[in-house]
Design an enzyme around this catalytic site. Structure first.
Site, PDB file in Angstrom:
ATOM      1  N   SER A  96       0.824  -1.212   0.000  1.00 35.06           N
ATOM      2  CA  SER A  96       0.000   0.000   0.000  1.00 35.06           C
ATOM      3  C   SER A  96       0.861   1.267   0.000  1.00 35.06           C
ATOM      4  CB  SER A  96      -0.960  -0.029   1.185  1.00 35.06           C
ATOM      5  OG  SER A  96      -1.949   0.959   1.065  1.00 35.06           O
ATOM      6  N   ASP A 233      -2.176   6.026  -3.548  1.00 32.65           N
ATOM      7  CA  ASP A 233      -0.992   5.383  -2.987  1.00 32.65           C
ATOM      8  C   ASP A 233      -0.603   4.218  -3.897  1.00 32.65           C
ATOM      9  OD1 ASP A 233      -3.208   3.874  -2.405  1.00 32.65           O
ATOM     10  OD2 ASP A 233      -2.557   3.301  -0.407  1.00 32.65           O
ATOM     11  N   ASP A 235      -1.286   1.011  -4.142  1.00 36.66           N
ATOM     12  CA  ASP A 235      -2.276   0.054  -4.658  1.00 36.66           C
ATOM     13  C   ASP A 235      -3.635   0.691  -4.911  1.00 36.66           C
ATOM     14  OD1 ASP A 235      -2.776   0.443  -1.941  1.00 36.66           O
ATOM     15  OD2 ASP A 235      -3.631  -1.551  -1.680  1.00 36.66           O
ATOM     16  N   ASP A 237      -5.860   1.924  -2.999  1.00 39.91           N
ATOM     17  CA  ASP A 237      -6.999   1.732  -2.090  1.00 39.91           C
ATOM     18  C   ASP A 237      -7.326   3.041  -1.368  1.00 39.91           C
ATOM     19  OD1 ASP A 237      -4.807   1.798  -0.342  1.00 39.91           O
ATOM     20  OD2 ASP A 237      -5.594   0.235   0.972  1.00 39.91           O
TER      21      ASP A 237
END
Length: 451
Positions: A96, A233, A235, A237
């Site tokens: 992440s 960020d 990934d 999410d």
């Protein structure tokens, strides 16, 4: 936290604690736990992601589980693909917002919700026992590749409808969002300019989207007179937002705005957030007829409470949002489209933000080894009554002490070797004074326990 899993799956420095050998065991454990069915797997852009992904795949195949490899994929795309392909589970290889030397393994259930601590504990028990299911040669799982990006974008377009067209600057942070987010916004009819859109594991900026890391996005929005800046960020999410004036919109403000918009869009109900969220959300949502429910930090805790209460929206003051009408996976890409819809319906963010109560929020990270965290928290719990005068205490995740005009949260990070202090106060002077006192307390405890 367990031996391997923290608040967001496994997240460690690559080839130190997180090795291909451990990734193989996670695959074997997950396959042993599931016994049958399909698993979707995707990864972010980190240099170690393919290595770890292939190790997890090998473990799954060895247990007879069929695998659908969607390759480079933001976390929300994996969550979407689980339902698209009717899989039993999903796996994301990502750390992440952590620095590039980290990576992680996160497991999702068939509804797109992260594995709960109980399920992760079951996986840990299987790993520790080494009692893995291993099938004969003629029952080894099959491996297929797929690319669900088109279906994902089309599904969002069915949910989000813009009447106008906007100039959008997207900073993908060299992460997995770069292969989806710009394309989605073009399909929405927007003019898109991208920054850091090369999907490289050598990240140009700090991955956590915040005011410090998004200075270039702020400048670009201002110079181009854009309507909005969007940041992700590693990934995707999470979503960070820069307003039409080129100013980063603090997460507390965006959390309130989008939660309020969800109430207007889907009707009154409960908003789920975490113990590190401030007073502004409560005040703003109360005016709109909603109710705020708090839980421990982490998207899985938010998702669990959303299901439990039939909530309208769940979000953390880190840009991690869950829209249960869409999916139980935190989705920074869908969230960015939702922000555009909010602008389209209600007006510029800079203007909307004026209606959100303003308090002073401060955050501090203090280095602390994972081995010391529990001892540090126990000692802080003993000392807090002597150091602070407060009216309420919340201990569902860390220690949060409150008065009517301030609160402080002491909490060990579940993903990094640090202690976190988060606080909010009605004035800057009060906030600075409280942070100095809280920081001195944590540092002195760590020093005493380290000697």
């Amino acid at each position: 936290m367990g031996r391997y899993f923290g608040t967001s799956g496994i997240r460690e420095v690559v080839n130190e604690k997180l090795t291909p050998e451990l990734a193989l065991k996670v695959g074997l454990a997950l396959g042993t736990y599931l016994q049958e069915g399909k698993v979707v797997i995707g990864c972010d852009t980190r240099t170690s992601s393919v290595m770890l992904k292939n190790a997890v795949i090998s473990g799954l195949l060895a247990t007879g589980i069929d695998v659908i490899d969607i390759g480079l994929a933001p976390t929300p795309l994996t969550g979407f693909a689980i339902r698209l392909y009717n899989a039993e589970a999903g796996v994301t290889i990502t750390a992440s917002h952590n620095p590039p030397q980290y990576n992680g393994i996160k497991v999702w259930d068939r509804d797109g919700m992260a594995y709960t601590p109980d399920k992760e504990h079951e996986l840990e028990k299987i790993i520790e026992s080494g009692n893995f299911r291993r099938v004969p040669w003629n029952e080894v799982g099959t491996l297929k590749t797929a690319n669900p990006r088109k279906e994902y974008i089309e599904a969002i377009l069915r949910e989000i409808n813009l009447k106008g067209s906007y100039t959008v600057v997207i900073d993908a942070g060299n992460g997995a969002g770069s292969i989806v987010s710009p394309y989605l916004h073009r399909e929405l009819g927007n003019r898109v300019i991208t920054l850091n859109s090369d999907p490289s594991g050598f990240f140009v900026r700090e991955l956590e989207p915040n005011k410090e890391s998004l200075s270039m996005l702020e400048k670009t929005v201002k110079v181009l007179n854009a309507d909005i800046g969007i940041a992700h960020d590693g990934d995707a999410d999470r979503v960070g937002v820069v307003d039409e004036n080129g100013e980063f919109v603090e997460y507390e403000v965006m959390l309130s705005l989008i939660a309020g918009y969800m109430l207007k869009k889907y009707g009154k109900g409960k908003i789920v957030t975490t113990v590190d969220a401030g007073f502004a959300l409560d005040d703003y949502i109360r005016e709109l007829g909603g109710e705020v429910v708090r839980t421990r930090v982490g998207d899985v805790a938010v998702a669990e409470e959303l299901v439990k209460h039939g909530g309208v929206f769940g979000g953390e003051p880190s840009g991690t949002w869950i829209m249960p009408q869409w999916n139980l996976t935190p989705d920074g890409i869908f969230a960015s489209a939702l922000v555009l819809e909010m602008i389209d319906r209600l007006g510029p963010i800079g203007e909307l933000a004026k209606d959100v109560p303003k308090y002073v929020t401060l955050r501090k990270k203090i280095p602390c080894s994972n081995e010391l965290k529990n001892k540090v928290m126990n000692k802080i719990a003993d000392l807090i009554p002597r150091e602070f005068s407060y009216e309420r205490i919340i201990t569902i995740d860390g220690i949060r002490i409150e008065n009517d005009d301030w609160w402080i949260l002491f909490r060990p990070s579940g993903t990094e070797p640090i202690m976190r202090i988060t606080l909010e106060a009605h004035t800057e002077e009060m906030a600075e004074r409280l942070m100095k006192k809280a920081e001195n307390l944590v540092k002195s405890v760590i020093k005493d326990l380290s000697s």
